[in-house]
Design a protein around this motif. Structure first.
Motif, PDB file in Angstrom:
ATOM      1  N   SER A  12       0.725  -1.271   0.020  1.00  0.00           N
ATOM      2  CA  SER A  12       0.037  -0.076   0.063  1.00  0.00           C
ATOM      3  C   SER A  12       0.877   1.206  -0.219  1.00  0.00           C
ATOM      4  CB  SER A  12      -0.819  -0.010   1.307  1.00  0.00           C
ATOM      5  OG  SER A  12      -1.710  -1.097   1.123  1.00  0.00           O
ATOM      6  N   ARG A  13       0.383   2.323  -0.510  1.00  0.00           N
ATOM      7  CA  ARG A  13       1.222   3.538  -0.496  1.00  0.00           C
ATOM      8  C   ARG A  13       0.056   4.642  -0.391  1.00  0.00           C
ATOM      9  NH1 ARG A  13       5.267   1.707   0.364  1.00  0.00           N
ATOM     10  NH2 ARG A  13       6.821   0.479  -1.529  1.00  0.00           N
ATOM     11  N   GLY A  14       0.642   5.770   0.363  1.00  0.00           N
ATOM     12  CA  GLY A  14      -0.085   6.786   0.466  1.00  0.00           C
ATOM     13  C   GLY A  14       0.504   7.970  -0.474  1.00  0.00           C
ATOM     14  N   ARG A  15      -0.080   9.210  -0.234  1.00  0.00           N
ATOM     15  CA  ARG A  15       0.182  10.212  -0.929  1.00  0.00           C
ATOM     16  C   ARG A  15      -0.133  11.492  -0.192  1.00  0.00           C
ATOM     17  NH1 ARG A  15      -5.004   8.838  -2.936  1.00  0.00           N
ATOM     18  NH2 ARG A  15      -6.472  10.572  -3.183  1.00  0.00           N
ATOM     19  N   VAL A  16       0.651  12.554  -0.697  1.00  0.00           N
ATOM     20  CA  VAL A  16       0.653  13.815  -0.098  1.00  0.00           C
ATOM     21  C   VAL A  16       0.227  14.738  -1.279  1.00  0.00           C
ATOM     22  CG1 VAL A  16       1.916  15.929   0.999  1.00  0.00           C
ATOM     23  CG2 VAL A  16       2.463  13.327   1.760  1.00  0.00           C
ATOM     24  N   GLU A  17      -0.871  15.895  -0.766  1.00  0.00           N
ATOM     25  CA  GLU A  17      -1.142  16.644  -1.734  1.00  0.00           C
ATOM     26  C   GLU A  17      -1.242  17.940  -1.384  1.00  0.00           C
ATOM     27  OE1 GLU A  17      -5.330  15.386  -3.097  1.00  0.00           O
ATOM     28  OE2 GLU A  17      -4.547  13.655  -4.027  1.00  0.00           O
ATOM     29  N   ASP A  22       0.172  28.464  -1.198  1.00  0.00           N
ATOM     30  CA  ASP A  22       0.925  28.907   0.091  1.00  0.00           C
ATOM     31  C   ASP A  22       1.683  27.999   0.907  1.00  0.00           C
ATOM     32  OD1 ASP A  22       1.215  30.150   2.653  1.00  0.00           O
ATOM     33  OD2 ASP A  22      -0.744  29.942   3.342  1.00  0.00           O
ATOM     34  N   PRO A  23       2.930  28.407   0.931  1.00  0.00           N
ATOM     35  CA  PRO A  23       4.006  27.389   1.511  1.00  0.00           C
ATOM     36  C   PRO A  23       3.573  27.149   2.886  1.00  0.00           C
ATOM     37  CG  PRO A  23       5.050  29.442   1.262  1.00  0.00           C
ATOM     38  CD  PRO A  23       3.646  29.477   0.608  1.00  0.00           C
ATOM     39  N   LEU A  24       2.862  28.064   3.757  1.00  0.00           N
ATOM     40  CA  LEU A  24       2.629  27.599   5.075  1.00  0.00           C
ATOM     41  C   LEU A  24       1.188  26.849   5.086  1.00  0.00           C
ATOM     42  CD1 LEU A  24       3.541  31.194   6.478  1.00  0.00           C
ATOM     43  CD2 LEU A  24       4.770  29.025   6.334  1.00  0.00           C
ATOM     44  N   ALA A  25       0.504  26.601   4.347  1.00  0.00           N
ATOM     45  CA  ALA A  25      -0.610  25.651   4.276  1.00  0.00           C
ATOM     46  C   ALA A  25      -0.386  24.360   4.502  1.00  0.00           C
ATOM     47  CB  ALA A  25      -1.443  25.956   3.257  1.00  0.00           C
ATOM     48  N   PRO A  26      -0.846  23.625   5.317  1.00  0.00           N
ATOM     49  CA  PRO A  26      -0.588  22.123   5.587  1.00  0.00           C
ATOM     50  C   PRO A  26      -1.123  21.347   4.304  1.00  0.00           C
ATOM     51  CG  PRO A  26      -2.664  22.674   6.768  1.00  0.00           C
ATOM     52  CD  PRO A  26      -2.072  24.237   6.010  1.00  0.00           C
ATOM     53  N   PRO A  27      -0.156  20.438   4.483  1.00  0.00           N
ATOM     54  CA  PRO A  27      -0.601  19.485   2.991  1.00  0.00           C
ATOM     55  C   PRO A  27      -1.577  18.445   3.290  1.00  0.00           C
ATOM     56  CG  PRO A  27       1.208  18.521   4.282  1.00  0.00           C
ATOM     57  CD  PRO A  27       1.053  20.049   4.735  1.00  0.00           C
ATOM     58  N   ARG A  28      -2.324  18.090   2.547  1.00  0.00           N
ATOM     59  CA  ARG A  28      -3.381  17.011   2.801  1.00  0.00           C
ATOM     60  C   ARG A  28      -2.711  15.468   2.486  1.00  0.00           C
ATOM     61  NH1 ARG A  28      -9.037  16.924  -0.090  1.00  0.00           N
ATOM     62  NH2 ARG A  28      -8.642  19.097  -0.058  1.00  0.00           N
ATOM     63  N   LEU A  29      -2.795  14.761   3.668  1.00  0.00           N
ATOM     64  CA  LEU A  29      -2.051  13.461   3.860  1.00  0.00           C
ATOM     65  C   LEU A  29      -3.158  12.365   3.684  1.00  0.00           C
ATOM     66  CD1 LEU A  29      -0.010  14.374   6.874  1.00  0.00           C
ATOM     67  CD2 LEU A  29       0.744  14.453   4.466  1.00  0.00           C
ATOM     68  N   TRP A  30      -2.885  11.394   2.860  1.00  0.00           N
ATOM     69  CA  TRP A  30      -3.594  10.049   2.591  1.00  0.00           C
ATOM     70  C   TRP A  30      -2.638   9.067   2.957  1.00  0.00           C
ATOM     71  CZ3 TRP A  30      -8.587  11.362   1.298  1.00  0.00           C
ATOM     72  CH2 TRP A  30      -9.108  12.342   0.814  1.00  0.00           C
ATOM     73  N   PRO A  31      -2.672   8.435   4.126  1.00  0.00           N
ATOM     74  CA  PRO A  31      -1.645   7.451   4.495  1.00  0.00           C
ATOM     75  C   PRO A  31      -1.759   6.116   3.645  1.00  0.00           C
ATOM     76  CG  PRO A  31      -3.141   7.854   6.218  1.00  0.00           C
ATOM     77  CD  PRO A  31      -3.429   9.006   4.972  1.00  0.00           C
ATOM     78  N   GLY A  32      -3.060   5.862   3.368  1.00  0.00           N
ATOM     79  CA  GLY A  32      -3.125   4.557   2.537  1.00  0.00           C
ATOM     80  C   GLY A  32      -2.908   3.549   3.279  1.00  0.00           C
ATOM     81  N   PHE A  33      -3.101   3.564   4.740  1.00  0.00           N
ATOM     82  CA  PHE A  33      -2.859   2.149   5.338  1.00  0.00           C
ATOM     83  C   PHE A  33      -3.625   0.863   5.075  1.00  0.00           C
ATOM     84  CE2 PHE A  33      -1.733   5.462   8.906  1.00  0.00           C
ATOM     85  CZ  PHE A  33      -0.402   5.335   8.519  1.00  0.00           C
ATOM     86  N   CYS A  34      -3.139  -0.171   4.750  1.00  0.00           N
ATOM     87  CA  CYS A  34      -3.747  -1.522   4.676  1.00  0.00           C
ATOM     88  C   CYS A  34      -4.876  -1.374   3.423  1.00  0.00           C
ATOM     89  CB  CYS A  34      -4.563  -1.930   5.625  1.00  0.00           C
ATOM     90  SG  CYS A  34      -3.511  -2.307   7.080  1.00  0.00           S
ATOM     91  N   GLU A  35      -4.334  -0.688   2.405  1.00  0.00           N
ATOM     92  CA  GLU A  35      -5.367  -0.708   1.141  1.00  0.00           C
ATOM     93  C   GLU A  35      -4.922  -1.827   0.178  1.00  0.00           C
ATOM     94  OE1 GLU A  35      -4.727   3.016  -0.871  1.00  0.00           O
ATOM     95  OE2 GLU A  35      -5.945   4.045   0.371  1.00  0.00           O
ATOM     96  N   ALA A  36      -3.810  -2.343   0.178  1.00  0.00           N
ATOM     97  CA  ALA A  36      -3.368  -3.808  -0.407  1.00  0.00           C
ATOM     98  C   ALA A  36      -3.767  -5.000   0.391  1.00  0.00           C
ATOM     99  CB  ALA A  36      -2.049  -3.825  -0.814  1.00  0.00           C
ATOM    100  N   ALA A  37      -4.656  -5.946  -0.041  1.00  0.00           N
ATOM    101  CA  ALA A  37      -4.945  -7.263   0.609  1.00  0.00           C
ATOM    102  C   ALA A  37      -3.649  -7.901   1.239  1.00  0.00           C
ATOM    103  CB  ALA A  37      -5.924  -8.115  -0.124  1.00  0.00           C
ATOM    104  N   GLN A  38      -2.557  -7.713   0.554  1.00  0.00           N
ATOM    105  CA  GLN A  38      -1.502  -8.456   0.838  1.00  0.00           C
ATOM    106  C   GLN A  38      -1.023  -7.868   2.295  1.00  0.00           C
ATOM    107  OE1 GLN A  38       1.816  -8.214  -2.168  1.00  0.00           O
ATOM    108  NE2 GLN A  38       3.358  -9.205  -0.495  1.00  0.00           N
ATOM    109  N   ASP A  39      -1.054  -6.602   2.452  1.00  0.00           N
ATOM    110  CA  ASP A  39      -0.538  -5.994   3.564  1.00  0.00           C
ATOM    111  C   ASP A  39      -1.322  -6.425   4.921  1.00  0.00           C
ATOM    112  OD1 ASP A  39       1.313  -4.496   2.284  1.00  0.00           O
ATOM    113  OD2 ASP A  39       0.137  -2.663   2.361  1.00  0.00           O
TER     114      ASP A  39
END
Length: 71
Positions: A12-17, A22-39
């Motif tokens: 599984s892979r997450g992503r950051v958007e 604005d460089p001070l704005a927080p990013p949006r985090l998508w951790p993607g934990f356990c999205e793959a059945a193998q994990d």
């Protein structure tokens, strides 16, 4: 003693958007934990192994010695 089940090399892979330029704005985090059945299968097998180890005679003796014979 602690047992922990982890996926060292998860599929599984997450992503950051970025929502803003604005460089001070927080990013949006998508951790993607356990999205793959193998994990999920890896974690479940780790839990099964931890339970077998905790139920083993050697571990039972270890726990007894450290809870009843230590001051």
């Amino acid at each position: 003693m602690t047992f922990q089940s982890i996926a060292v090399r998860p599929v599984s892979r997450g992503r950051v958007e970025l929502d803003s330029t604005d460089p001070l704005a927080p990013p949006r985090l998508w951790p993607g934990f356990c999205e793959a059945a193998q994990d999920v299968a890896t974690l479940r097998e780790g839990i099964r192994l931890a339970r077998r180890l905790a139920a083993s005679e050697v571990y039972t003796i270890y726990v007894y010695m450290h809870t009843h014979m230590m001051c």
